[in-house]
Design an enzyme around this catalytic site. Structure first.
Site, PDB file in Angstrom:
ATOM      1  N   SER A 135       0.811  -1.217   0.000  1.00 54.94           N
ATOM      2  CA  SER A 135       0.000   0.000   0.000  1.00 54.94           C
ATOM      3  C   SER A 135       0.842   1.264   0.000  1.00 54.94           C
ATOM      4  O   SER A 135       1.908   1.330   0.619  1.00 54.94           O
ATOM      5  CB  SER A 135      -0.905   0.015   1.230  1.00 54.94           C
ATOM      6  OG  SER A 135      -1.670  -1.147   1.261  1.00 54.94           O
ATOM      7  N   GLU A 250      -1.885 -21.603   2.934  1.00 55.29           N
ATOM      8  CA  GLU A 250      -2.348 -20.633   3.921  1.00 55.29           C
ATOM      9  C   GLU A 250      -3.766 -20.185   3.631  1.00 55.29           C
ATOM     10  O   GLU A 250      -4.610 -20.149   4.512  1.00 55.29           O
ATOM     11  CB  GLU A 250      -1.405 -19.424   3.950  1.00 55.29           C
ATOM     12  CG  GLU A 250      -0.176 -19.683   4.749  1.00 55.29           C
ATOM     13  CD  GLU A 250      -0.474 -20.288   6.120  1.00 55.29           C
ATOM     14  OE1 GLU A 250       0.178 -21.286   6.445  1.00 55.29           O
ATOM     15  OE2 GLU A 250      -1.350 -19.794   6.837  1.00 55.29           O
TER      16      GLU A 250
HETATM   17  C1  LIG Z   1      -4.312  -2.851  10.340  1.00 54.56           C
HETATM   18  C2  LIG Z   1      -3.855  -2.704   8.946  1.00 54.56           C
HETATM   19  C3  LIG Z   1      -2.667  -3.303   8.545  1.00 54.56           C
HETATM   20  C4  LIG Z   1      -2.193  -3.161   7.246  1.00 54.56           C
HETATM   21  N1  LIG Z   1      -0.998  -3.715   6.916  1.00 54.56           N
HETATM   22  C5  LIG Z   1      -0.496  -3.548   5.668  1.00 54.56           C
HETATM   23  C6  LIG Z   1       0.776  -4.046   5.306  1.00 54.56           C
HETATM   24  O1  LIG Z   1       1.446  -4.675   6.103  1.00 54.56           O
HETATM   25  N2  LIG Z   1       1.252  -3.820   4.071  1.00 54.56           N
HETATM   26  C7  LIG Z   1       0.518  -3.144   3.142  1.00 54.56           C
HETATM   27  O2  LIG Z   1       0.983  -2.990   2.026  1.00 54.56           O
HETATM   28  N3  LIG Z   1      -0.715  -2.643   3.442  1.00 54.56           N
HETATM   29  C8  LIG Z   1      -1.218  -2.829   4.680  1.00 54.56           C
HETATM   30  N4  LIG Z   1      -2.459  -2.312   5.005  1.00 54.56           N
HETATM   31  C9  LIG Z   1      -3.157  -1.525   4.006  1.00 54.56           C
HETATM   32  C10 LIG Z   1      -4.387  -2.198   3.441  1.00 54.56           C
HETATM   33  O3  LIG Z   1      -4.026  -3.222   2.551  1.00 54.56           O
HETATM   34  C11 LIG Z   1      -5.206  -1.102   2.766  1.00 54.56           C
HETATM   35  O4  LIG Z   1      -5.734  -0.315   3.810  1.00 54.56           O
HETATM   36  C12 LIG Z   1      -6.333  -1.642   1.937  1.00 54.56           C
HETATM   37  O5  LIG Z   1      -5.842  -2.268   0.778  1.00 54.56           O
HETATM   38  C13 LIG Z   1      -7.315  -0.536   1.532  1.00 54.56           C
HETATM   39  O6  LIG Z   1      -6.659   0.545   0.960  1.00 54.56           O
HETATM   40  P1  LIG Z   1      -6.906   2.043   1.481  1.00 54.56           P
HETATM   41  O7  LIG Z   1      -6.700   2.036   2.939  1.00 54.56           O
HETATM   42  O8  LIG Z   1      -6.095   2.938   0.662  1.00 54.56           O
HETATM   43  O9  LIG Z   1      -8.428   2.323   1.223  1.00 54.56           O
HETATM   44  P2  LIG Z   1      -9.091   2.706  -0.175  1.00 54.56           P
HETATM   45  O10 LIG Z   1      -8.626   1.776  -1.217  1.00 54.56           O
HETATM   46  O11 LIG Z   1      -8.942   4.156  -0.397  1.00 54.56           O
HETATM   47  O12 LIG Z   1     -10.588   2.374   0.147  1.00 54.56           O
HETATM   48  C14 LIG Z   1     -11.456   3.262   0.857  1.00 54.56           C
HETATM   49  C15 LIG Z   1     -12.869   2.757   0.728  1.00 54.56           C
HETATM   50  O13 LIG Z   1     -13.242   2.717  -0.656  1.00 54.56           O
HETATM   51  C16 LIG Z   1     -13.697   1.449  -1.011  1.00 54.56           C
HETATM   52  N5  LIG Z   1     -13.299   1.097  -2.380  1.00 54.56           N
HETATM   53  C17 LIG Z   1     -12.083   1.189  -2.932  1.00 54.56           C
HETATM   54  N6  LIG Z   1     -12.072   0.700  -4.177  1.00 54.56           N
HETATM   55  C18 LIG Z   1     -13.313   0.246  -4.420  1.00 54.56           C
HETATM   56  C19 LIG Z   1     -13.949  -0.383  -5.520  1.00 54.56           C
HETATM   57  N7  LIG Z   1     -13.277  -0.703  -6.639  1.00 54.56           N
HETATM   58  N8  LIG Z   1     -15.252  -0.707  -5.398  1.00 54.56           N
HETATM   59  C20 LIG Z   1     -15.934  -0.406  -4.265  1.00 54.56           C
HETATM   60  N9  LIG Z   1     -15.409   0.186  -3.205  1.00 54.56           N
HETATM   61  C21 LIG Z   1     -14.108   0.509  -3.275  1.00 54.56           C
HETATM   62  C22 LIG Z   1     -13.023   0.508  -0.018  1.00 54.56           C
HETATM   63  O14 LIG Z   1     -13.747  -0.699   0.115  1.00 54.56           O
HETATM   64  C23 LIG Z   1     -13.023   1.335   1.242  1.00 54.56           C
HETATM   65  O15 LIG Z   1     -14.249   1.189   1.915  1.00 54.56           O
HETATM   66  C24 LIG Z   1      -2.947  -2.426   6.301  1.00 54.56           C
HETATM   67  C25 LIG Z   1      -4.160  -1.854   6.699  1.00 54.56           C
HETATM   68  C26 LIG Z   1      -4.617  -1.977   7.987  1.00 54.56           C
HETATM   69  C27 LIG Z   1      -5.903  -1.344   8.361  1.00 54.56           C
END
Ligand SMILES: Cc1cc2nc3c(=O)[nH]c(=O)nc-3n(C[C@H](O)[C@H](O)[C@H](O)COP(=O)(O)OP(=O)(O)OC[C@H]3O[C@@H](n4cnc5c(N)ncnc54)[C@H](O)[C@@H]3O)c2cc1C
Lengths: 392, 331
Positions: A135, A250
C-alpha cells in the site's frame, strides 16, 4: 461424506496434542479475539512468541504440510485441517507476524531463485521478520496504482517513493516491496517485486499509531535506496502475478482460525448475556442465535471448500470466507458493546466487562473489513471471478 | 471432515437433474395450479426413488435439493420425508410398500398454532398432500400414531402454488389401535423432515440464484449488461454467500444426523435458518434484479419465489428456529 476424522488424522492429532501439552508456553494459551497485534507486554512480537515459533518450526509443527527443513512434516491437506483446527480450538497462535511464513515464504518458494529460496526457512521460523510493502498513499485497494519507482540499472535498482500502513516495518529486517519498474506500460504490467533490507541507507520508518493507540504499522520512505539486481523476485515487470500468487496452503487454512475465533466470540457473547441478565431477553436471544447460525454455517462452508481444495480443484468457497468472517466478527463485537448499555464504551479495567475487551475488540475489528482486500473488493472478486460477471 | 460427494452420490444427483429437467417443467407447475393431477406423471418417475427414505439422509437430501430446484409438486416429500420415517420408527407393516413407492402417505402433527409438536388439537394443520395420498398418519398428544384413510380435509391456500397444504379433521374414533411413539423419536422425525425441507430450499434458492445470475449477464441497460453494475454485483455476491453457507450447513446437518452426532439438534436449526436466509434473499433480490419482467405472471420466477416463501414458513420460520437454537444454547 463423513463427519469427524479418520484414524490417520486422529493419530496425527494425538501427536500434536502431546507436543502442545508438553511444549506450549502459558502465554500461548490465553484466549484471544483476534490475531492480536499486541499482547499484554505491548510488544508487537513478544519474546515468548519468537521462541514458541522457533520451537514449532524445529518440531515440524509450524507449517506441517512442508518438509522438515521448512518447519513441517510433509502432512496431507486433511491433516493440515486437523492441525489448524486443534490449534484454533485451543486458541494457540503460531506466530505474531504472519507476513514471513504466510506470504513471503510461499511466494519465494514458488517464484524465487534458488538463492532467494534459502531465505524461506528463516522467514517461516520467524528468525527474519518481514514486512509487506504494497500500500501507498495513492494505492490502496487499487494496488496496481503504486508509484514507488525503482530505476533499473545493470546490476541494481534505485528506489524512491513511499509505502504506508506497513505492518511490522519498525521491527522487520526485510521488506517484500512492490515497486514500479516501468511507468510507460499499462499499470499492471510495470510492477516488480524486490527484497529490500530494512537497514539499507535511504530508508526512513515513521511508526503510525492505529485506532487503539498502539503502533503496529508505519510509513516507510525510500530515498535513493540501492537494491541489488539479485533481489528481484520473479521477472522484471512481472510482479503483479506474484500479488495474485499461490498461497494455497495458507489461503486454504486461514478460515479455520477466523471461524474458530468467531465461535469463541459467540460463546463469550452468550456468557456476557448471562452476566448482564439479558439471556431471557427475546431480542438478544434471537440475535445470538443468528450469530451462531452464521458462524456454524461458515464453518461448514469452510469444510466444503476444503474438500474441493484437498482434491486439487480450486475452492471458490474460500473467496467468501474472508468477507463473511470479518463482517460477522464486527457485528458480534458491536452486539457485545450494545449489551452493556451505558458501560458499553467503558474501558476502565475495574469498571468494565472483561477489562474493556468488547469495545477494544470492536475497534480492532474495523481493520478486518479494510485490510487485505476490503469487503467491497472481496465482493467484486466474488462477482467477477467466481460468478463470472463482467467488469464494470 | 469429508464433504466430498461419492461417485454414487454424484450419479444420483445427475440422474435426478436430468429426470427433473424433463419431467418437472414450469408448464407442468402452471398446470398443477388448477389441477393437482398434472403432477401425477412426475410421481410415476419419482416413486422409484422412494427407497431413499430408507437410507442415509445425505443421499435423500441430495435428491430433495434437486426437487427444490424444480419446485416439484406431488407426494414425494410427504411420503419420503415424513410418512416413511414415521412408519419406520413405529415399525409399521406398510413401510416396505412406502419405500417401494407403492403407497403414498403424509403426516398430520401440527395443531392450531402451526408448530410441529405433539398436541391433541382436533384439527391438524399444514398437512401436505392430505387429499391425494393413500394414508394420513395422525400424531396425537401422547404421542401416538394412527393411520387414517381419506379423513376430512380442507385445502388452505398459501402463496405457494407448488405445495398443497391442508387442514385435517381428526376423528377420535379413527381406525386401528394408536401406535405409541417416544417423544424423542417424534423429535427426531421432525428434525429429519426439517433438514429435508432445508435441503429442498437450498435447491429452490439455487434456482432463483441461477435465473438471476443468467439474467444479470444477459439484460443490457446503458449499453452494458446490468451484471456489470457494482450494486447488482454486490447483491449477487451476498446471495451467493447465503446460498453457499446454507448448502454447506444443510449437508453438515444431514451428516450429523446420519452419524448420531451430539451437534445434530443445533445443526438442524442452523440448517433451516440458513436455508431460510438463502431462499428468501434469493427471492427478494432475485425479483429486484429482474426488474419489471420478474413481476409478471408470465415469467417463471414467481413460481420459485412462492416455493421459497412457502417453505420458509413451513416446519418453522428462521425466527422460530433461532428461538429453538437459543433454547439449545442458553438453557
Ligand atoms: C491494520 C492494517 C494493517 C495493514 N498492513 C499492511 C501491510 O502490512 N502492508 C501493506 O501494504 N498494506 C497494509 N495495510 C493496508 C491495506 O491493505 C489497505 O488499507 C487496503 O488495501 C485498503 O486501501 P486504502 O486504505 O487505501 O483504502 P481505499 O482503497 O482508499 O478504500 C477506501 C474505501 O473505498 C472502497 N473502495 C475502494 N475501491 C473500491 C472499488 N473498486 N469498489 C468499491 N469500493 C471501493 C473501499 O472498500 C473502502 O471502503 C494495512 C491496513 C490496515 C488497516
Amino acid at each position: 461424506m463423513k463427519l469427524g476424522w479418520g484414524p490417520k488424522e486422529e493419530a496425527f492429532r494425538a501427536e500434536l496434542v502431546a507436543f502442545l501439552d508438553e511444549q506450549a508456553p502459558p502465554e500461548a494459551l490465553v484466549q484471544r479475539d483476534f490475531d492480536s497485534i499486541e499482547d499484554d507486554s505491548g510488544d508487537i512480537i513478544p519474546a515468548w512468541s519468537r521462541k514458541w515459533q522457533s520451537t514449532l518450526f524445529d518440531h515440524g509443527w509450524m507449517i506441517p504440510a512442508y518438509p522438515a527443513e521448512l518447519g513441517g512434516r510433509n502432512c496431507t491437506p486433511i491433516q493440515t485441517l486437523a492441525y489448524l483446527e486443534e490449534m484454533a480450538r485451543r486458541s494457540i497462535p503460531r506466530s505474531f507476524h504472519f507476513p514471513g511464513y504466510a506470504i513471503v515464504a510461499p511466494s519465494l518458494l514458488e517464484f524465487g531463485t534458488s538463492e532467494q529460496q534459502t531465505l524461506a526457512p528463516a522467514a517461516i521460523r520467524g528468525d527474519t521478520v518481514w514486512c509487506i510493502g504494497m500500500s501507498e498513499p495513492n494505492a490502496g485497494s487499487d494496488l496496481a496504482g503504486i508509484q514507488t519507482r525503482a530505476a533499473v540499472h545493470d546490476d541494481h535498482f534505485v528506489v524512491n517513493g513511499q509505502k504506508v500502513w506497513t505492518s511490522y516495518a519498525m521491527v522487520a529486517q526485510k521488506c517484500f516491496c512492490y515497486v514500479r519498474t516501468n511507468p510507460d506500460v499499462p499499470k499492471h504490467k510495470g510492477i516488480s517485486l524486490l527484497i529490500v533490507d530494512m537497514d539499507t541507507p535511504g530508508i526512513e520508518i515513521r511508526p503510525l499509531r492505529h485506532i487503539t493507540g498502539a503502533a503496529s504499522f508505519a510509513e516507510v520512505f525510500f530515498t535513493d535506496v540501492v537494491v541489488a539486481r539479485e533481489n528481484l523476485v520473479g521477472g522484471l515487470d512481472d510482479g503483479w502475478r506474484i500479488t495474485q500468487g499461490s498461497l494455497a496452503h495458507e489461503r486454504a487454512g486461514l478460515w479455520v482460525e477466523s471461524v474458530s475465533r468467531l465461535e469463541y466470540t459467540v460463546g463469550s457473547l452468550i456468557a456476557l448475556a448471562r452476566r448482564r441478565g439479558l439471556d431471557r431477553d427475546p431480542v438478544v436471544r434471537r440475535r445470538l442465535a443468528e450469530m451462531y447460525e452464521r458462524a456454524a454455517s461458515l464453518r461448514a462452508l469452510g469444510y466444503k471448500g476444503f474438500a474441493s481444495f484437498a482434491q486439487g480443484s480450486s475452492a471458490p468457497e474460500h473467496s467468501f470466507m474472508k468477507m463473511a468472517t470479518s463482517e460477522l466478527g464486527q457485528e458480534c463485537f458491536e452486539l457485545g458493546v450494545e449489551m452493556q448499555g451505558a458501560y458499553g464504551t467503558v474501558v476502565d479495567g475495574e469498571r468494565s466487562e472483561e477489562s474493556g475487551r468488547w469495545a477494544h475488540s470492536f475497534f480492532v475489528s474495523f481493520a478486518s473489513t479494510i485490510a487485505g482486500g476490503s469487503s467491497e473488493i472481496q465482493r467484486n472478486i466474488i462477482a467477477q471471478r467466481v460468478l463470472g460477471l463482467p467488469r464494470g | 471432515m469429508d464433504f466430498t460427494l461419492s461417485e454414487d452420490q454424484e450419479l444420483l444427483r445427475d440422474t435426478a437433474r436430468a429426470l427433473l429437467a424433463a419431467e418437472c417443467t414450469t408448464s407442468m407447475l402452471r398446470a398443477h395450479i388448477d389441477d393437482p393431477a398434472a403432477a401425477d406423471p412426475l410421481w410415476t418417475h419419482l416413486r422409484e426413488y422412494a427407497g431413499l427414505a430408507g437410507g442415509p439422509l445425505t443421499d435423500h437430501h441430495l435428491f430433495l435439493e434437486e426437487l427444490g430446484y424444480v419446485a416439484a409438486p406431488g407426494p414425494f416429500f410427504a411420503t419420503t420425508a415424513l410418512f416413511a420415517p414415521l412408519l419406520g420408527t413405529v415399525d409399521h407393516e406398510l413401510l416396505p410398500a412406502a419405500l417401494a413407492g407403492e403407497v403414498t402417505g403424509t403426516v398430520a402433527l401440527a395443531g392450531t398454532d402451526g408448530r410441529w409438536r405433539a398436541n391433541d388439537d382436533p384439527v391438524k394443520t399444514f398437512v401436505p398432500e392430505a387429499d391425494r395420498v393413500d394414508w394420513v398418519a395422525v400424531v396425537s398428544g401422547e404421542p401416538a400414531v394412527t393411520l387414517l384413510r381419506n379423513p376430512p380435509t380442507r385445502l388452505v391456500r398459501t402463496v405457494d402454488t407448488t405445495r398443497r397444504l391442508f387442514e385435517v379433521t381428526v376423528d377420535a374414533s379413527g381406525s386401528g389401535e394408536p401406535l405409541p411413539i417416544l417423544p424423542e423419536e417424534l423429535e427426531s422425525i421432525v428434525e429429519w423432515a426439517t433438514v429435508a425441507l432445508a435441503a429442498e430450499m437450498v435447491g429452490t434458492a439455487r434456482r432463483l440464484f441461477d435465473m438471476t445470475l443468467a439474467y444479470a449477464k444477459e439484460r443490457v441497460q446503458f449499453d452494458v449488461p446490468i451484471g456489470s453494475f457494482q450494486a447488482v454485483q454486490h447483491k449477487l455476491a451476498d446471495m451467493a454467500l447465503d446460498l453457499e453457507r446454507a448448502t454447506s450447513a444443510v449437508q453438515f446437518a444431514a451428516m450429523a444426523h446420519d452419524a448420531g452426532d451430539n451437534d445434530r439438534h443445533r445443526a438442524t436449526h442452523v440448517a433451516k435458518a440458513a436455508a431460510g436466509a438463502a431462499a428468501t434473499r434469493a427471492a427478494k433480490d432475485g425479483i429486484h434484479i429482474h426488474g419489471g419482467i420478474g413481476y409478471t405472471w408470465e415469467h417463471d420466477l414467481h413460481l420459485f419465489i412462492r416455493r421459497a416463501y412457502g417453505s420458509e414458513h413451513w416446519l418453522g420460520t428462521r425466527a422460530e428456529h433461532h428461538d429453538l437454537l437459543a433454547e439449545e444454547l442458553l438453557i
